[in-house]
Scaffold this active site. Structure first.
Site, short mmCIF file in Angstrom:
data_model
loop_
_atom_site.label_atom_id
_atom_site.label_comp_id
_atom_site.label_asym_id
_atom_site.label_seq_id
_atom_site.Cartn_x
_atom_site.Cartn_y
_atom_site.Cartn_z
CE LYS A 126 -2.06 85.59 31.93
NZ LYS A 126 -2.54 86.70 31.15
CE1 TYR A 149 -2.82 89.36 23.40
CE2 TYR A 149 -2.77 88.35 25.57
CZ TYR A 149 -2.68 88.23 24.19
OH TYR A 149 -2.45 87.00 23.61
CG ASP A 158 -9.63 90.00 30.06
OD1 ASP A 158 -9.42 89.12 30.93
OD2 ASP A 158 -9.05 90.01 28.95
C1 LIG Z 1 -3.13 86.54 29.67
C2 LIG Z 1 -4.37 87.30 29.32
C3 LIG Z 1 -5.32 86.81 28.42
C4 LIG Z 1 -5.09 85.56 27.62
O1 LIG Z 1 -4.97 84.42 28.40
P1 LIG Z 1 -4.19 83.14 27.80
O2 LIG Z 1 -4.37 82.10 28.85
O3 LIG Z 1 -2.79 83.58 27.57
O4 LIG Z 1 -4.87 82.78 26.53
C5 LIG Z 1 -6.50 87.50 28.28
N1 LIG Z 1 -6.73 88.64 28.95
C6 LIG Z 1 -5.83 89.15 29.81
C7 LIG Z 1 -6.16 90.41 30.55
C8 LIG Z 1 -4.61 88.52 30.00
O5 LIG Z 1 -3.70 89.08 30.79
#
Ligand SMILES: *Cc1c(COP(=O)(O)O)cnc(C)c1O
Length: 432
Positions: free
Chosen positions: A269, A146, A241
């Site tokens: 995060k 994701y 990511d």
């Molecule tokens: C949470 C997440 C996102 C998206 O971040 P948001 O702040 O929710 O837009 C993208 N990549 C990874 C791996 C994530 O866990």
């Protein structure tokens, strides 16, 4: 055990008339475990308190950001004193330079960094940058990965999308995902095959270096190295990511922990200390393609917001203090090993995965190394586990395909109480 959820239930009923599904992000609605979500009133350290006064040991930690638990006094103080000086200026501040320097010093492959307001925005911008830099269109991602909710990344995405059973989102024109190639995680041969087929049209390969959104799935030995080699040989931009893993699995993220350097890194995060923030950074040569120094446009009214930056700086300062990552490793292991052991001795079928303070107990007998093996999990059993734990005051993610996060504020007593409740639940599971 009967908790009172009356006020949560009435709020959820009202919310459903005002907000789609009653929530501002789908997974919060508890759809994949059934039942009604609880509404949170406050948090302190490892605990959350709902609007009916129930208390929970929190293993969601706002999906990752709260590595120091709820309302840590040092972070609250940093945000408060920033707020007193003004919320936002739409002009540069000294604190942005401080945070940028901290990120550059922390994350091995990052020479320059741009701050944005969410993980989604960071990834979307990094993909645009990779395409602009290589002048190629195709991207490779992995099943169950994701990367936020932007159009070209919503093909076979994991997280909320996976458990809602929607392989793609409505409203995404097919021609925005035709250039997205999706490959099973940990399958380097499939990557080689795809790259051989599309050789000169692939801009980037993006992955979570430790997957967190199909539940926790570590990279197999050689997988990250293999991707690095393929990308270097074919002039493909490798994007890690690290929105979850950044500052979580090591101060320098998964790239430090596994010793493999991507070309671009996305973050979010933890770097916002609980406030909305994301970032993308990488090799200078690539980052200089970003406007205004280069032709790839990206901007944001609240980018580098003073409150989020202050929270981020304080969080990173605290993370740099000695012993933090050893403590997280220990506590993460105590929870994950303890849960797996409790399941085993009760005769429940489960398989645990963990990297540092992120872990998932999958209700399957199989080793989980990609999305299809994750999907062998018995989600009805997970839902049972989730609700019985919630009733006992332990808040796990309302979906099998998510991580449990441990913060520094989770005490040995919190974890022991969790394991004791879990033993109880696994015993009742056997009888039911
Ligand atoms: C949470 C997440 C996102 C998206 O971040 P948001 O702040 O929710 O837009 C993208 N990549 C990874 C791996 C994530 O866990």
């Amino acid at each position: 055990m009967q908790l009172d959820f009356e006020r949560s239930q009435s709020l959820f009923n009202k919310a459903q008339t005002l907000i789609p599904g009653g929530v501002n992000s789908p997974v919060r609605a508890f759809k994949s475990v059934g039942g009604q979500p609880v509404f949170i009133n406050s948090g302190q350290g490892s605990r959350m308190f709902d609007v009916d006064g129930n208390s929970y040991v929190d293993y969601v930690c706002s999906w990752g950001p709260l590595i120091f638990g709820h309302a840590h006094p040092r972070i609250v103080a940093a945000i408060t004193s920033a707020a007193e000086k003004g919320m936002t200026f739409g002009a540069s501040t000294e604190a942005e330079v401080v945070l940028a320097e901290m990120i550059v010093q922390a994350v091995p492959s990052v020479d320059m960094v741009r701050l944005v307001s969410s993980g989604t925005e960071a990834v979307m911008s990094a993909i645009r940058l990779a395409r602009g830099y290589t002048r190629r269109d195709k991207i490779i991602k992995f099943e169950g990965g994701y990367h936020g909710h932007s159009d070209s990344l919503l093909s076979k995405a994991g997280s909320g999308v996976a458990t809602l059973g929607m392989p793609d989102s409505a409203g995404v024109p097919p021609n925005l995902t035709v250039d997205t190639i999706t490959i099973p995680y940990n399958n380097i041969e499939a990557v080689r095959a795809a790259v051989a087929l599309h050789s000169k049209s692939i801009a980037c390969i993006i992955l979570e270096p430790v997957a967190g959104n199909m539940g926790v799935v570590p990279p197999k030995a050689g997988f990250l190295e293999g991707l690095r080699e393929i990308c270097s040989e074919n002039e493909i931009v490798l994007i890690f990511d690290e929105v979850i893993t950044g500052f979580r699995v090591a101060y320098g993220g998964a790239q430090e922990r596994f010793g493999v350097l991507p070309d671009l890194t996305t973050m979010g995060k933890i770097i916002g200390g609980g406030l909305p923030m994301g970032a993308y950074g990488g090799r200078r040569e690539i980052m200089e393609f970003v406007a205004p120094s280069g032709p790839v446009y990206q901007a944001g009214t609240l980018s580098g917001n003073p409150l989020a930056v202050a929270a981020g700086i304080e969080t990173l300062r605290m993370l740099k203090e000695p012993g933090v990552y050893d403590e997280l490793e220990e506590k993460g292991a105590a929870l994950a090993d303890g849960l797996a052991e409790a399941a085993r001795s009760a005769g429940a079928t489960a398989h645990g995965n963990r990297v540092s303070s992120m872990s998932t107990l999958f209700f399957t007998a199989e080793e989980v190394f990609n999305y299809s093996s994750a999907k062998t999990s018995d989600t009805a059993q997970y839902a049972y586990f989730f609700h019985r734990m919630l009733e006992r005051g332990f808040y796990f993610a309302p979906s099998q395909f998510e991580a449990a996060f441990v913060s520094t504020t989770h005490s040995a007593a919190d974890i022991e109480a969790t394991l004791s409740a879990a033993r109880d639940v696994f015993e009742t599971m056997k009888k039911s």
